[in-house]
Design a protein around this motif. Structure first.
Motif, PDB file in Angstrom:
ATOM      1  N   VAL A 193       0.866  -1.178   0.000  1.00 31.77           N
ATOM      2  CA  VAL A 193       0.000   0.000   0.000  1.00 31.77           C
ATOM      3  C   VAL A 193       0.905   1.230   0.000  1.00 31.77           C
ATOM      4  N   PRO A 194       0.396   2.392  -0.463  1.00 29.27           N
ATOM      5  CA  PRO A 194       1.276   3.571  -0.573  1.00 29.27           C
ATOM      6  C   PRO A 194       1.874   4.044   0.743  1.00 29.27           C
ATOM      7  N   ASP A 195       1.194   3.778   1.855  1.00 28.38           N
ATOM      8  CA  ASP A 195       1.737   4.164   3.169  1.00 28.38           C
ATOM      9  C   ASP A 195       2.031   2.925   4.000  1.00 28.38           C
ATOM     10  N   GLY A 196       2.545   1.893   3.325  1.00 32.53           N
ATOM     11  CA  GLY A 196       2.780   0.625   3.989  1.00 32.53           C
ATOM     12  C   GLY A 196       3.984   0.628   4.909  1.00 32.53           C
ATOM     13  N   CYS A 197       4.171  -0.499   5.565  1.00 33.56           N
ATOM     14  CA  CYS A 197       5.272  -0.669   6.514  1.00 33.56           C
ATOM     15  C   CYS A 197       6.114  -1.875   6.132  1.00 33.56           C
ATOM     16  N   PHE A 198       7.217  -2.017   6.833  1.00 33.75           N
ATOM     17  CA  PHE A 198       8.089  -3.176   6.703  1.00 33.75           C
ATOM     18  C   PHE A 198       8.059  -3.888   8.048  1.00 33.75           C
ATOM     19  N   TYR A 199       7.761  -5.190   8.021  1.00 36.64           N
ATOM     20  CA  TYR A 199       7.521  -5.947   9.244  1.00 36.64           C
ATOM     21  C   TYR A 199       8.550  -7.074   9.403  1.00 36.64           C
ATOM     22  N   ARG A 200       8.620  -7.579  10.628  1.00 38.65           N
ATOM     23  CA  ARG A 200       9.279  -8.854  10.836  1.00 38.65           C
ATOM     24  C   ARG A 200       8.460  -9.661  11.832  1.00 38.65           C
ATOM     25  N   VAL A 216       6.999  -4.060  13.668  1.00 35.32           N
ATOM     26  CA  VAL A 216       7.069  -3.125  12.560  1.00 35.32           C
ATOM     27  C   VAL A 216       8.326  -2.272  12.712  1.00 35.32           C
ATOM     28  N   MET A 217       8.938  -1.909  11.582  1.00 39.04           N
ATOM     29  CA  MET A 217      10.134  -1.078  11.627  1.00 39.04           C
ATOM     30  C   MET A 217       9.779   0.344  12.037  1.00 39.04           C
ATOM     31  N   VAL A 218      10.546   0.875  12.956  1.00 41.60           N
ATOM     32  CA  VAL A 218      10.381   2.250  13.446  1.00 41.60           C
ATOM     33  C   VAL A 218      11.660   3.011  13.123  1.00 41.60           C
ATOM     34  N   ALA A 219      11.526   4.186  12.514  1.00 39.84           N
ATOM     35  CA  ALA A 219      12.711   4.933  12.092  1.00 39.84           C
ATOM     36  C   ALA A 219      12.342   6.366  11.795  1.00 39.84           C
TER      37      ALA A 219
END
Length: 386
Positions: A193-200, A216-219
């Motif tokens: 999605v356009p405002d998606g996230c990167f997860y593990r 979820v990645m926080v940065a």
């Protein structure tokens, strides 16, 4: 979808705390890849299958949507998408491929002998929706991801013996791809999605995806710097997973994902970027960005699925663009490897190498017709470097 600076993290008792994103500047990271000459030379004229390849490489068609796979009685699925290869008994191998249609979807497999002859084809997943990409696990299963709102991840058996299992703990969102990191014992996940996230996903027990923690990645807001991870409170997606954690880093249309040698590479189609996550250092930076090409025309656009070879080369498939698979070499050169002609209404999907690294499989999702029923799955053989 049927197309295709320092930030410090403190981890206390499994929870993550991060400092402000204003510190996310000034660190030195590798520059994004630039166009140059590749290790195999430029793609030549189209062959009999309409595939332009470097000298020494050949292609063959393995399967076509809606038609029986040659050498079997199995009809190949529509809209072939993400794929992976698995070593089989006797020196053979299996190629698994998703079907990105909704409803239905699922995944199928083609089995090869040690000589490359097709010996069987069969279904490994049914009754799911819009299975786009996914990823293989170190224990030789295929994670097939639903690219729909509140979609699931299904763990499937490439041999088609054990029934597929839905893995609810891996979260419900618009899944795209997955990549397993056996060192840190996590599975990385992209969100389209356009405002998606990167997860593990951190399984409770490595090798068992039935339970665990979704993070979820926080940065900060830049394109390079240290990152941290925070737990997603409700993986069920009753509230969108990407909206549950303040400070979650946004990525514009997450696509392919590939892990190798301590690095997870993932792509974002909305801005034509290839990202590089250093899992040991917990930093990200850009491996490629078409807007940062400093001379000539950007060779890689419409970035999508991605895989890697034993040489460390990345192979990035295009959704649109010039219908190419492009290489990004370890010395940061980006160059076209192959091009599919006469199929401008399609996209390239599912690149994956045979276990010995001598054959590359991929699909044109809609082939020459521009429809999901026109998919074509190919094999390329040649002197791939090791």
């Amino acid at each position: 979808m049927e197309r295709r600076s320092l930030l410090r993290a403190a981890v206390l008792g499994g929870s993550s705390a991060v400092l402000g994103g204003t510190l996310w500047r000034g660190a030195a990271y590798a520059a994004p890849a630039q166009p140059g000459a590749g290790p195999y030379g430029a793609p030549g004229s189209p062959d009999a299958n309409g595939v332009c390849l470097p000298t020494g490489f050949t292609s063959r068609v393995i399967a076509r949507s809606g038609r029986t796979v040659p050498g079997t009685s199995y009809k190949w699925h529509n809209a072939p998408d993400g794929g992976a290869c698995y070593a089989d008994d006797g020196g053979g191998w299996i190629y698994v491929s998703n079907s990105e249609i909704n409803p239905s979807g699922g995944a199928s497999a083609v089995r090869f002998s040690s000589t490359g002859a097709v010996t069987a084809a069969y279904r490994v997943l049914s009754g799911t929706r819009q299975n786009c990409a996914g990823g293989r696990t170190p224990w030789n299963t295929w994670l097939s991801c639903e690219e729909v709102d509140r979609g699931y991840v299904y763990e499937t058996d490439p041999w088609g013996v054990r029934p597929a299992v839905r893995r609810d703990a891996m979260g419900r969102f618009k899944h795209e791809a997955a990549a397993a990191d056996p060192v840190r014992q996590v599975v990385y996940l992209t969100e389209d999605v356009p405002d998606g996230c990167f997860y593990r996903f951190r399984p409770t027990t490595w090798g068992d995806l039935s339970s665990g923690v979704l993070e979820v990645m926080v940065a900060g807001g830049g394109t390079s710097g240290p990152v941290s991870w925070a737990q997603v409170p409700d993986p069920s997606g009753a509230t969108a997973t990407r909206g549950q954690v303040p400070g979650a880093k946004r990525f514009n249309g997450g696509e392919g994902c590939h892990y190798a040698d301590g690095t997870c590479w993932f792509t974002t189609k909305g801005d034509n970027r290839v990202w590089r996550y250093d899992a040991a250092a917990q930093t990200i930076d850009l491996a490629y960005d078409d807007s940062l090409v400093t001379s000539g025309t950007a060779p890689l656009t419409g970035v999508d699925n991605v895989t890697g070879s034993t040489s460390g080369d990345l192979y990035v498939a295009e959704d649109g663009g010039n219908m190419e698979i492009c290489l990004i070499t370890p010395d940061e050169v980006v160059t076209p490897f192959l091009r599919v002609t006469g199929q401008s209404g399609s996209e390239i999907t599912g690149p994956a190498f045979s276990p010995d690294g001598t054959r590359l499989y991929f699909s044109s999702q809609r082939g020459t017709t521009g429809r999901s029923s026109g998919g074509i799955t190919y094999e390329v053989t040649g002197p791939f470097r090791s």
